[in-house]
Design a protein around this motif. Structure first.
Motif, PDB file in Angstrom:
ATOM      1  N   ASP A  14       0.830  -1.211   0.000  1.00 16.33           N
ATOM      2  CA  ASP A  14       0.000   0.000   0.000  1.00 16.33           C
ATOM      3  C   ASP A  14       0.864   1.260   0.000  1.00 16.33           C
ATOM      4  OD1 ASP A  14      -2.243  -1.628  -0.019  1.00 16.33           O
ATOM      5  OD2 ASP A  14      -2.630  -1.406   2.136  1.00 16.33           O
ATOM      6  N   TYR A  15       1.967   1.224   0.743  1.00 20.98           N
ATOM      7  CA  TYR A  15       2.903   2.355   0.782  1.00 20.98           C
ATOM      8  C   TYR A  15       3.483   2.603  -0.613  1.00 20.98           C
ATOM      9  CZ  TYR A  15       7.267   4.887   1.649  1.00 20.98           C
ATOM     10  OH  TYR A  15       8.298   5.793   1.607  1.00 20.98           O
ATOM     11  N   ALA A  18       0.918   4.105  -2.954  1.00 19.21           N
ATOM     12  CA  ALA A  18       0.730   5.533  -2.667  1.00 19.21           C
ATOM     13  C   ALA A  18       1.943   6.349  -3.117  1.00 19.21           C
ATOM     14  CB  ALA A  18       0.475   5.743  -1.177  1.00 19.21           C
ATOM     15  N   ASP A  23       1.370  10.029  -3.919  1.00 22.75           N
ATOM     16  CA  ASP A  23       0.501  10.560  -2.869  1.00 22.75           C
ATOM     17  C   ASP A  23       1.214  10.393  -1.526  1.00 22.75           C
ATOM     18  OD1 ASP A  23      -1.466  11.229  -1.050  1.00 22.75           O
ATOM     19  OD2 ASP A  23      -3.030   9.999  -1.996  1.00 22.75           O
ATOM     20  N   VAL A  25       0.934  11.919   1.205  1.00 22.42           N
ATOM     21  CA  VAL A  25       0.047  12.003   2.375  1.00 22.42           C
ATOM     22  C   VAL A  25      -0.525  10.621   2.684  1.00 22.42           C
ATOM     23  CG1 VAL A  25      -2.084  13.011   3.284  1.00 22.42           C
ATOM     24  CG2 VAL A  25      -0.476  14.437   1.998  1.00 22.42           C
ATOM     25  N   ARG A  26      -1.010   9.934   1.664  1.00 24.72           N
ATOM     26  CA  ARG A  26      -1.517   8.570   1.870  1.00 24.72           C
ATOM     27  C   ARG A  26      -0.377   7.636   2.268  1.00 24.72           C
ATOM     28  NH1 ARG A  26      -2.843   4.210  -2.007  1.00 24.72           N
ATOM     29  NH2 ARG A  26      -2.422   5.703  -3.654  1.00 24.72           N
ATOM     30  N   ALA A  27       0.803   7.789   1.642  1.00 25.01           N
ATOM     31  CA  ALA A  27       1.955   6.947   1.992  1.00 25.01           C
ATOM     32  C   ALA A  27       2.307   7.102   3.466  1.00 25.01           C
ATOM     33  CB  ALA A  27       3.150   7.294   1.114  1.00 25.01           C
ATOM     34  N   SER A  29       0.448   7.322   5.936  1.00 25.37           N
ATOM     35  CA  SER A  29      -0.426   6.539   6.831  1.00 25.37           C
ATOM     36  C   SER A  29       0.112   5.126   7.058  1.00 25.37           C
ATOM     37  CB  SER A  29      -1.847   6.489   6.279  1.00 25.37           C
ATOM     38  OG  SER A  29      -1.909   5.741   5.076  1.00 25.37           O
ATOM     39  N   TYR A  30       1.140   4.715   6.321  1.00 26.78           N
ATOM     40  CA  TYR A  30       1.713   3.380   6.469  1.00 26.78           C
ATOM     41  C   TYR A  30       3.061   3.383   7.177  1.00 26.78           C
ATOM     42  CZ  TYR A  30      -1.925   2.548   3.103  1.00 26.78           C
ATOM     43  OH  TYR A  30      -3.151   2.503   2.470  1.00 26.78           O
TER      44      TYR A  30
END
Length: 133
Positions: A14-15, A18, A23, A25-27, A29-30
Motif C-alpha cells: 500500500d505504501y 501511494a 501521494d 500524504v496517503r503513503a 499513513s503506512y
C-alpha cells in the motif's frame, strides 16, 4: 484473520502504491512516527514526501514495475524487499526502462519503521550508455 507477516507485507504494498501515485500524504499513513528513509546517495528523509520531492527533481515521471517481494519474518519485525525495475522519463522527456531497483523495508505491527532505496539512476545519469530502454 491476516498473519503479522501478511499485514506487514500489505503495508509495504500500500505504501509503494501511494508513493508511486505519487501521494505522500496517503503513503504517510503506512509509516511509524519514527520513520526513516535512506534514499539513493545516502539521502535521509523522515517523511514519505522527502523521496517524492527528490524524485520530482530527478525525473519527469517515474514508476515501479515490481517483480517480486522477498519477506523475512522476525519475532518483532518483518524485513521485506521489493525488487524490480523503474521506468519513466528523464526531465528532458527521454524515456527509460529496465532501471533496476531494490527497496528494503523494516516493518513492525503494520507500520514501516525504515526503508533503504537503491537503483541504477545515478549511474545512468553519469553514463547514459549504461541505460537500456
Amino acid at each position: 484473520m491476516a498473519s503479522k507477516t501478511e499485514t506487514d507485507l500489505q503495508a509495504v504494498k500500500d505504501y509503494l502504491d501511494a508513493s508511486m501515485a505519487p501521494d505522500p500524504v496517503r503513503a504517510a499513513s503506512y509509516v511509524s512516527p519514527e520513520f526513516k528513509c535512506r534514499f539513493t546517495g545516502n539521502r535521509e528523509f523522515d517523511t514519505p514526501s522527502g523521496p517524492t520531492t527528490f524524485n520530482a527533481a530527478r525525473y519527469k515521471w517515474v514508476k515501479k514495475r515490481i517483480e517480486r517481494y522477498d519477506v523475512v519474518p522476525g519475532t518483532d519485525e518483518t524485513i521485506i524487499y521489493s525488487l524490480g525495475y523503474l521506468y519513466g522519463e528523464w526531465p528532458d522527456g527521454t524515456p527509460f526502462d529496465n532501471n533496476r531497483y531494490v527497496d528494503r523495508f523494516v516493518v513492525r505491527d503494520g507500520l514501516i519503521l525504515n526503508t533503504d532505496v537503491w537503483n541504477d539512476s545515478a549511474e545512468w545519469i553519469l553514463d547514459p550508455s549504461c541505460a537500456r530502454t
